[in-house]
Structure formats: C-alpha cells, structure tokens
Design an enzyme around this catalytic site. Sequence first.
Site, PDB file in Angstrom:
ATOM      1  N   ARG A  31       0.889  -1.154  -0.058  1.00 37.74           N
ATOM      2  CA  ARG A  31       0.058  -0.039  -0.142  1.00 37.74           C
ATOM      3  C   ARG A  31       0.805   1.199   0.057  1.00 37.74           C
ATOM      4  O   ARG A  31       1.894   1.168   0.442  1.00 37.74           O
ATOM      5  CB  ARG A  31      -0.799   0.017   1.219  1.00 37.74           C
ATOM      6  CG  ARG A  31      -0.406   0.304   2.628  1.00 37.74           C
ATOM      7  CD  ARG A  31      -1.342   0.091   3.750  1.00 37.74           C
ATOM      8  NE  ARG A  31      -0.945   0.616   4.956  1.00 37.74           N
ATOM      9  CZ  ARG A  31      -0.156   0.261   5.762  1.00 37.74           C
ATOM     10  NH1 ARG A  31       0.833  -0.727   5.396  1.00 37.74           N
ATOM     11  NH2 ARG A  31       0.386   0.666   6.918  1.00 37.74           N
ATOM     12  N   CYS A  52      22.253  15.465  34.103  1.00 34.21           N
ATOM     13  CA  CYS A  52      21.829  14.131  33.738  1.00 34.21           C
ATOM     14  C   CYS A  52      21.581  13.645  35.369  1.00 34.21           C
ATOM     15  O   CYS A  52      22.592  13.705  36.197  1.00 34.21           O
ATOM     16  CB  CYS A  52      22.703  13.396  33.268  1.00 34.21           C
ATOM     17  SG  CYS A  52      22.351  11.483  33.351  1.00 34.21           S
ATOM     18  N   CYS A  55      24.404  10.625  35.890  1.00 31.79           N
ATOM     19  CA  CYS A  55      25.748  10.629  35.986  1.00 31.79           C
ATOM     20  C   CYS A  55      26.342  10.734  37.154  1.00 31.79           C
ATOM     21  O   CYS A  55      25.740  11.157  38.135  1.00 31.79           O
ATOM     22  CB  CYS A  55      26.224  11.989  35.085  1.00 31.79           C
ATOM     23  SG  CYS A  55      26.017  11.797  33.074  1.00 31.79           S
ATOM     24  N   ASN A  77      14.670   3.261  43.157  1.00 31.83           N
ATOM     25  CA  ASN A  77      14.006   4.027  42.365  1.00 31.83           C
ATOM     26  C   ASN A  77      13.255   5.307  43.001  1.00 31.83           C
ATOM     27  O   ASN A  77      12.590   4.991  43.742  1.00 31.83           O
ATOM     28  CB  ASN A  77      12.965   3.337  41.215  1.00 31.83           C
ATOM     29  CG  ASN A  77      12.391   4.254  40.226  1.00 31.83           C
ATOM     30  OD1 ASN A  77      12.013   5.405  40.582  1.00 31.83           O
ATOM     31  ND2 ASN A  77      12.315   3.778  39.182  1.00 31.83           N
ATOM     32  N   HIS A 115      27.936   8.834  29.996  1.00 29.93           N
ATOM     33  CA  HIS A 115      26.535   9.315  29.734  1.00 29.93           C
ATOM     34  C   HIS A 115      26.097   8.841  28.175  1.00 29.93           C
ATOM     35  O   HIS A 115      24.989   8.715  27.921  1.00 29.93           O
ATOM     36  CB  HIS A 115      26.361  10.882  29.775  1.00 29.93           C
ATOM     37  CG  HIS A 115      25.014  11.445  29.518  1.00 29.93           C
ATOM     38  ND1 HIS A 115      23.876  11.361  30.306  1.00 29.93           N
ATOM     39  CD2 HIS A 115      24.425  12.005  28.299  1.00 29.93           C
ATOM     40  CE1 HIS A 115      22.942  12.006  29.919  1.00 29.93           C
ATOM     41  NE2 HIS A 115      23.302  12.360  28.618  1.00 29.93           N
ATOM     42  N   ASN A 155      14.411  -0.056  28.973  1.00 28.44           N
ATOM     43  CA  ASN A 155      13.460   0.985  27.918  1.00 28.44           C
ATOM     44  C   ASN A 155      14.725   1.713  27.232  1.00 28.44           C
ATOM     45  O   ASN A 155      15.347   2.496  27.999  1.00 28.44           O
ATOM     46  CB  ASN A 155      12.497   1.954  28.698  1.00 28.44           C
ATOM     47  CG  ASN A 155      11.195   1.188  29.010  1.00 28.44           C
ATOM     48  OD1 ASN A 155      10.843   0.127  28.537  1.00 28.44           O
ATOM     49  ND2 ASN A 155      10.905   1.557  30.242  1.00 28.44           N
ATOM     50  N   SER A 163      13.480   7.888  30.210  1.00 28.98           N
ATOM     51  CA  SER A 163      13.516   9.020  30.430  1.00 28.98           C
ATOM     52  C   SER A 163      14.657   9.850  30.298  1.00 28.98           C
ATOM     53  O   SER A 163      14.936  11.046  30.376  1.00 28.98           O
ATOM     54  CB  SER A 163      13.022   9.244  31.931  1.00 28.98           C
ATOM     55  OG  SER A 163      13.820   8.340  32.736  1.00 28.98           O
ATOM     56  N   HIS A 166      21.058   8.307  29.471  1.00 29.18           N
ATOM     57  CA  HIS A 166      22.205   7.674  30.132  1.00 29.18           C
ATOM     58  C   HIS A 166      21.953   6.209  30.190  1.00 29.18           C
ATOM     59  O   HIS A 166      20.898   5.890  30.569  1.00 29.18           O
ATOM     60  CB  HIS A 166      22.369   8.174  31.490  1.00 29.18           C
ATOM     61  CG  HIS A 166      23.968   7.953  32.224  1.00 29.18           C
ATOM     62  ND1 HIS A 166      24.734   8.786  32.496  1.00 29.18           N
ATOM     63  CD2 HIS A 166      24.135   6.754  32.359  1.00 29.18           C
ATOM     64  CE1 HIS A 166      25.569   8.150  33.263  1.00 29.18           C
ATOM     65  NE2 HIS A 166      25.290   7.040  33.105  1.00 29.18           N
ATOM     66  N   HIS A 168      21.024   2.589  31.156  1.00 28.16           N
ATOM     67  CA  HIS A 168      20.463   2.347  32.550  1.00 28.16           C
ATOM     68  C   HIS A 168      19.158   1.327  32.169  1.00 28.16           C
ATOM     69  O   HIS A 168      18.823   1.149  31.198  1.00 28.16           O
ATOM     70  CB  HIS A 168      19.882   3.370  33.134  1.00 28.16           C
ATOM     71  CG  HIS A 168      18.643   4.242  32.764  1.00 28.16           C
ATOM     72  ND1 HIS A 168      18.772   4.925  31.747  1.00 28.16           N
ATOM     73  CD2 HIS A 168      17.024   3.858  33.151  1.00 28.16           C
ATOM     74  CE1 HIS A 168      17.696   5.324  31.433  1.00 28.16           C
ATOM     75  NE2 HIS A 168      16.845   4.692  32.140  1.00 28.16           N
ATOM     76  N   GLN A 170      15.981  -1.121  34.540  1.00 25.17           N
ATOM     77  CA  GLN A 170      15.381  -1.051  35.774  1.00 25.17           C
ATOM     78  C   GLN A 170      15.121  -2.407  36.387  1.00 25.17           C
ATOM     79  O   GLN A 170      15.143  -3.479  35.543  1.00 25.17           O
ATOM     80  CB  GLN A 170      13.923  -0.667  35.649  1.00 25.17           C
ATOM     81  CG  GLN A 170      13.799   1.163  35.397  1.00 25.17           C
ATOM     82  CD  GLN A 170      12.415   1.599  35.366  1.00 25.17           C
ATOM     83  OE1 GLN A 170      11.568   1.362  36.299  1.00 25.17           O
ATOM     84  NE2 GLN A 170      12.074   2.312  34.356  1.00 25.17           N
TER      85      GLN A 170
HETATM   86  P1  H2U Z   1      13.236   4.642  32.467  1.00 28.92           P
HETATM   87  O1  H2U Z   1      13.999   5.733  31.595  1.00 28.92           O
HETATM   88  O2  H2U Z   1      13.209   3.503  31.920  1.00 28.92           O
HETATM   89  O3  H2U Z   1      11.914   5.534  32.570  1.00 28.92           O
HETATM   90  O4  H2U Z   1      13.972   4.699  33.872  1.00 28.92           O
HETATM   91  C1  H2U Z   1      14.495   5.637  34.832  1.00 28.92           C
HETATM   92  C2  H2U Z   1      13.970   5.385  35.958  1.00 28.92           C
HETATM   93  O5  H2U Z   1      14.624   6.294  36.936  1.00 28.92           O
HETATM   94  C3  H2U Z   1      12.433   6.039  36.328  1.00 28.92           C
HETATM   95  O6  H2U Z   1      11.618   4.791  36.529  1.00 28.92           O
HETATM   96  C4  H2U Z   1      13.732   7.038  37.855  1.00 28.92           C
HETATM   97  C5  H2U Z   1      12.666   7.063  37.272  1.00 28.92           C
HETATM   98  O7  H2U Z   1      11.533   6.780  38.276  1.00 28.92           O
HETATM   99  N1  H2U Z   1      14.194   8.213  38.527  1.00 28.92           N
HETATM  100  C6  H2U Z   1      14.793   8.143  39.772  1.00 28.92           C
HETATM  101  O8  H2U Z   1      14.663   7.161  40.755  1.00 28.92           O
HETATM  102  N2  H2U Z   1      15.548   9.358  40.286  1.00 28.92           N
HETATM  103  C7  H2U Z   1      15.571  10.494  39.631  1.00 28.92           C
HETATM  104  O9  H2U Z   1      16.212  11.328  40.131  1.00 28.92           O
HETATM  105  C8  H2U Z   1      15.118  10.408  38.229  1.00 28.92           C
HETATM  106  C9  H2U Z   1      14.197   9.248  37.572  1.00 28.92           C
HETATM  107 ZN    ZN Z   2      24.294  10.672  32.424  1.00 25.87          ZN
END
Ligand code: H2U
Ligand code: ZN
Length: 349
Positions: A31, A52, A55, A77, A115, A155, A163, A166, A168, A170
């Site tokens: 398509r 950040c 960092c 977290n 970072h 993610n 978010s 950097h 990372h 979870q």
């Molecule tokens: P994601 O990028 O997958 O969302 O993971 C980043 C996590 O970091 C997110 O769950 C946590 C957010 O709650 N976080 C902290 O614990 N402290 C911070 O200062 C910012 C983000």
């Molecule tokens: Zn960083």
Amino acid sequence: MDASLLQEVPHRRFNPLTREWILVSLHRTKRPWQGKVEKVAAADLPAYDPTCYLCPGNMRADGAKNPKFTSTFVFDNDYAALLPDIPAFAEDESGLLVARSEPGICRVICFSPRHDLTTPRMSLDEICEVIHVWAAQFVELEKVDWVHHVQIFENRGAIMGASNPHPHCQVWANASLPVVPEKELASFRAYRDAKHSCLLCDYWELESRHRERVICENDGFAVLVPFWAVWPFETLLVSKRHFASLEDFLPGESQLLADILKRMTTRYDNLFETSFPYSMGFHQRPTDSLHYPEWHFHAHYFPPLLRSATVQKFMVGYELLNNPQRDITAESAAARLRELSETHYLDRA
Ligand code: H2U
Ligand code: ZN
C-alpha cells in the site's frame, strides 16, 4: 511446512509461549506510504552531562546525590511504582470488583559512568560487569521472602518512554507472578507435560535447522525473529543450554551473553543507522523457592520502529480490539537483520 504460502497468503500464526494468535497480512506492504522516511541525526551526547540525574556525582530529582561511580551503580527508584511496606488487603465484590495489594521493590541500574555509551558501544568487559550486577540483583531480591518474581528490563529511546539517554535499566521485584510470565509458565508446563521436553529447547532445535529466522549465535546463546513475532523487528534471545535464571550461569556464560547482546544491539543500531529504540527484558523463573524445571531462560526485544528511524508501528485499531497484526514477515525481518554488519556504524572508518 510450505514456506512459500507463508510469504504470499494472509494467515494467523500461533505464539506457543503465550498461546495467543497474531495476524500476518503481507499484501499491506504494497500500500502507498506517505509517512516520513528520513534519517534522524544522531544526538551528539557528552560523556558527562551536568544536568543528568544518572551521571556520577550528580544530584537526582529528589535530592539524593550519586556517588562518583566508575563502572555500574544501583539505587532504589526514587519514584518507585511498587513499595515494599504497604498494608495487605484483598477485596472481592461479586467477582467483579477484585483487587489485591501488591508489594514490590523497584531499582535503577546505571550501566556505565559514561552518559553517551549504549550497550552496542560498550566493551565486552563492561557489558559483563552489567550482567554480573543483574545476576547479583536477581539473587539478592529472590531472598526477600515475599518476592516471587524479578523483572530486569531496559527501555531505550524516548519513543519507548525512556526518561534519559544515560545507559540504564530497571528492576521490579514483586509478590505476584505478572501476566506474561504467568502465561509463559503455563505454556512451558503444558508443553513439558505433553511432550516430556522443553518448549524453547525444542523451538531452538527447530529454528537452528530451518535457519531462516536465525540472526546470530555463539556457543551459549542465539537470537532469532520468532515465527510469531508481533513487532516488525522483534527478536527472541534464547540460551542454548536449558536453565532458568541468571543464577544458573556457568563460568564463561556471562561473556557469551555479553557477546550476543553487543552483536545484536549493534545490528539493531545499524538497521536504520540510529540509536535503535526498544524495550527488552529477561524472562526468568519465578522466585518463590519452588522448583521450575520447565522454565527456559530467554529475553525479548520489542522495538517499535517499522520502516526507518522515524516511522513507528502503532498497536491501534484492529490490534487493540482483536489481536496484533504485522505486514513484513518474520522471515524477511530476519533476513534484513542477518545481513547487517556487526561493526557499529559510528565505529566504521
Ligand atoms: P526509565 O528511563 O526506563 O523511565 O528509567 C528511569 C527511572 O529512573 C524511572 O523509573 C527513575 C524514574 O522513576 N528516576 C529516579 O529514581 N530518580 C531520579 O532522580 C529521576 C528518575
Ligand atoms: Zn548521564
């Protein structure tokens, strides 16, 4: 199996891990497409970003200060979705209004002080260090008596809701077996009862003979586009040996996993010459101290991109109301991923 029919005729495919169906409707690739197809410029990230929150040495959003870590860094977290100390309750009104309290522990793991690094651009030793932290977290969290499941997931990319660039991931540890692992456990069990063997051992054996969906492998692990993939470039990472968790790794297997993670994420980045977004995570046995001989260690990569760095697949319409649908076959996605280089496009001379 008639492979040519699968490339020509709309059909359904069965996912034996979740026992759900997906729709494959190839003619749709013909398509007209008016969406964007341009490349996006790679973001030029600094090795250290003073703004950040991941960092080393920086302040996090809630005021805590990160240590000046030099390899990996794990913290609770600050905005945890699950909390360990909550009142227990169970409500059930007529089987229609049903709720239960859910305790849990949420952590964040920084892969590197850098970072600007991502898995494909980290060294094998650096990735191995991350794998050792994953294993240590799994072992530590499974010792909490009410923790019955540990999910390690990443993610990557703003499009997936990450978010922060950097590097990372979870960890969410909680008391109940979540929905998808519960389905997989039931499938592993039913398969073992019926065939006296393992679903993923047998599946890998089959795919390693067919080859058409296999992307890359080493002595310990393989990555393939599963026959039942939903996302265009979805992949399944399977261990070649039958075991159930990071705790069961033999000496040398962390290096093999690091090798396969680096090679696969490099292929992903090379596909559209972008930092390829995805959600990925490991599916491991439950951690309630029972024995799970049916479970087979694996990981899923769910990337949202379809045609380019900017054209994304949306799970909408028919898919929300019925079941997922795809329009490039798992076989053609695997062929594209297989032909890509394992040298990262940013590292090419
Ligand atoms: P994601 O990028 O997958 O969302 O993971 C980043 C996590 O970091 C997110 O769950 C946590 C957010 O709650 N976080 C902290 O614990 N402290 C911070 O200062 C910012 C983000
Ligand atoms: Zn960083």
